[in-house]
Scaffold this motif. Structure first.
Motif, PDB file in Angstrom:
ATOM      1  N   LYS A  26       7.710   9.482  18.612  1.00  0.00           N
ATOM      2  CA  LYS A  26       6.994   8.663  19.591  1.00  0.00           C
ATOM      3  C   LYS A  26       7.577   7.251  19.640  1.00  0.00           C
ATOM      4  N   LEU A  27       7.979   6.745  18.475  1.00  0.00           N
ATOM      5  CA  LEU A  27       8.582   5.414  18.438  1.00  0.00           C
ATOM      6  C   LEU A  27       9.926   5.394  19.162  1.00  0.00           C
ATOM      7  N   VAL A  28      10.696   6.466  19.046  1.00  0.00           N
ATOM      8  CA  VAL A  28      11.972   6.556  19.766  1.00  0.00           C
ATOM      9  C   VAL A  28      11.697   6.461  21.266  1.00  0.00           C
ATOM     10  N   LEU A  29      10.711   7.222  21.735  1.00  0.00           N
ATOM     11  CA  LEU A  29      10.365   7.182  23.157  1.00  0.00           C
ATOM     12  C   LEU A  29       9.899   5.792  23.571  1.00  0.00           C
ATOM     13  N   TYR A  30       9.103   5.165  22.725  1.00  0.00           N
ATOM     14  CA  TYR A  30       8.605   3.824  23.026  1.00  0.00           C
ATOM     15  C   TYR A  30       9.782   2.860  23.225  1.00  0.00           C
ATOM     16  N   GLY A  31      10.720   2.889  22.278  1.00  0.00           N
ATOM     17  CA  GLY A  31      11.872   1.998  22.359  1.00  0.00           C
ATOM     18  C   GLY A  31      12.682   2.228  23.625  1.00  0.00           C
ATOM     19  N   LEU A  32      12.915   3.494  23.941  1.00  0.00           N
ATOM     20  CA  LEU A  32      13.684   3.822  25.148  1.00  0.00           C
ATOM     21  C   LEU A  32      12.929   3.418  26.412  1.00  0.00           C
ATOM     22  N   LYS A  34      10.707   0.952  26.721  1.00  0.00           N
ATOM     23  CA  LYS A  34      10.758  -0.498  26.854  1.00  0.00           C
ATOM     24  C   LYS A  34      12.142  -0.959  27.307  1.00  0.00           C
ATOM     25  N   GLN A  35      13.182  -0.352  26.764  1.00  0.00           N
ATOM     26  CA  GLN A  35      14.540  -0.731  27.152  1.00  0.00           C
ATOM     27  C   GLN A  35      14.777  -0.396  28.621  1.00  0.00           C
ATOM     28  N   ASN A  40      16.450  -5.737  27.039  1.00  0.00           N
ATOM     29  CA  ASN A  40      16.522  -6.074  25.619  1.00  0.00           C
ATOM     30  C   ASN A  40      15.242  -6.763  25.136  1.00  0.00           C
ATOM     31  N   VAL A  41      14.992  -6.665  23.853  1.00  0.00           N
ATOM     32  CA  VAL A  41      13.812  -7.262  23.229  1.00  0.00           C
ATOM     33  C   VAL A  41      13.703  -8.734  23.633  1.00  0.00           C
ATOM     34  N   THR A  42      12.502  -9.130  24.002  1.00  0.00           N
ATOM     35  CA  THR A  42      12.277 -10.488  24.491  1.00  0.00           C
ATOM     36  C   THR A  42      11.378 -11.314  23.577  1.00  0.00           C
ATOM     37  N   THR A  43      10.922 -10.723  22.490  1.00  0.00           N
ATOM     38  CA  THR A  43       9.989 -11.412  21.603  1.00  0.00           C
ATOM     39  C   THR A  43      10.516 -11.409  20.176  1.00  0.00           C
ATOM     40  N   GLY A  44       9.891 -12.221  19.347  1.00  0.00           N
ATOM     41  CA  GLY A  44      10.228 -12.219  17.934  1.00  0.00           C
ATOM     42  C   GLY A  44       9.593 -11.024  17.242  1.00  0.00           C
ATOM     43  N   ARG A  45      10.124 -10.671  16.073  1.00  0.00           N
ATOM     44  CA  ARG A  45       9.603  -9.528  15.319  1.00  0.00           C
ATOM     45  C   ARG A  45       8.216  -9.850  14.766  1.00  0.00           C
ATOM     46  N   GLU A  68      19.734   0.128  31.533  1.00  0.00           N
ATOM     47  CA  GLU A  68      18.501   0.753  32.017  1.00  0.00           C
ATOM     48  C   GLU A  68      18.732   2.245  32.254  1.00  0.00           C
ATOM     49  N   GLU A  69      19.859   2.576  32.865  1.00  0.00           N
ATOM     50  CA  GLU A  69      20.165   3.972  33.180  1.00  0.00           C
ATOM     51  C   GLU A  69      20.376   4.803  31.913  1.00  0.00           C
ATOM     52  N   GLU A  70      21.106   4.266  30.945  1.00  0.00           N
ATOM     53  CA  GLU A  70      21.326   4.989  29.685  1.00  0.00           C
ATOM     54  C   GLU A  70      20.000   5.275  28.987  1.00  0.00           C
ATOM     55  N   ALA A  71      19.143   4.268  28.944  1.00  0.00           N
ATOM     56  CA  ALA A  71      17.849   4.435  28.283  1.00  0.00           C
ATOM     57  C   ALA A  71      16.978   5.451  29.024  1.00  0.00           C
ATOM     58  N   MET A  72      16.984   5.404  30.353  1.00  0.00           N
ATOM     59  CA  MET A  72      16.197   6.370  31.130  1.00  0.00           C
ATOM     60  C   MET A  72      16.695   7.791  30.894  1.00  0.00           C
ATOM     61  N   ASN A  73      18.009   7.981  30.938  1.00  0.00           N
ATOM     62  CA  ASN A  73      18.571   9.319  30.730  1.00  0.00           C
ATOM     63  C   ASN A  73      18.237   9.850  29.340  1.00  0.00           C
TER      64      ASN A  73
END
Length: 89
Positions: A26-32, A34-35, A40-45, A68-73
């Protein structure tokens, strides 16, 4: 090449993945996701006292630099794989 419509369709399908889907998946999907939608990440950790938010941030950071396209695919491919795997069980 994925279209935004196809991506949105699979984002909806991802909501119906079986409960047995691992949190790491689920975290992998979340990251993809958001990307794909933000870039790219816009906030601090987040701090150590926010472990859930920190894990989500780390998942997003792990795919930083993908277009965007790579992440969507990749997102669509992962959802398809996990749907097929769920059908086999």
């Amino acid at each position: 090449m994925a279209s935004k419509e196809e991506f949105e369709e699979y984002a909806e399908k991802a909501k119906t993945l079986p409960p047995a889907t691992k949190d790491a998946d689920k975290l992998v999907l979340y990251g993809l996701y958001k990307q794909s939608t933000v870039g790219n990440v816009t906030t601090g950790r987040p701090g150590i006292f926010s472990p859930k938010e920190r894990a989500k941030w780390d998942a997003w950071k792990a795919v930083e630099g993908k277009t965007e396209e790579e992440a969507m695919n990749e997102y669509i491919t992962k959802v398809k794989q996990w749907q097929e795997a769920a059908k086999l069980h």
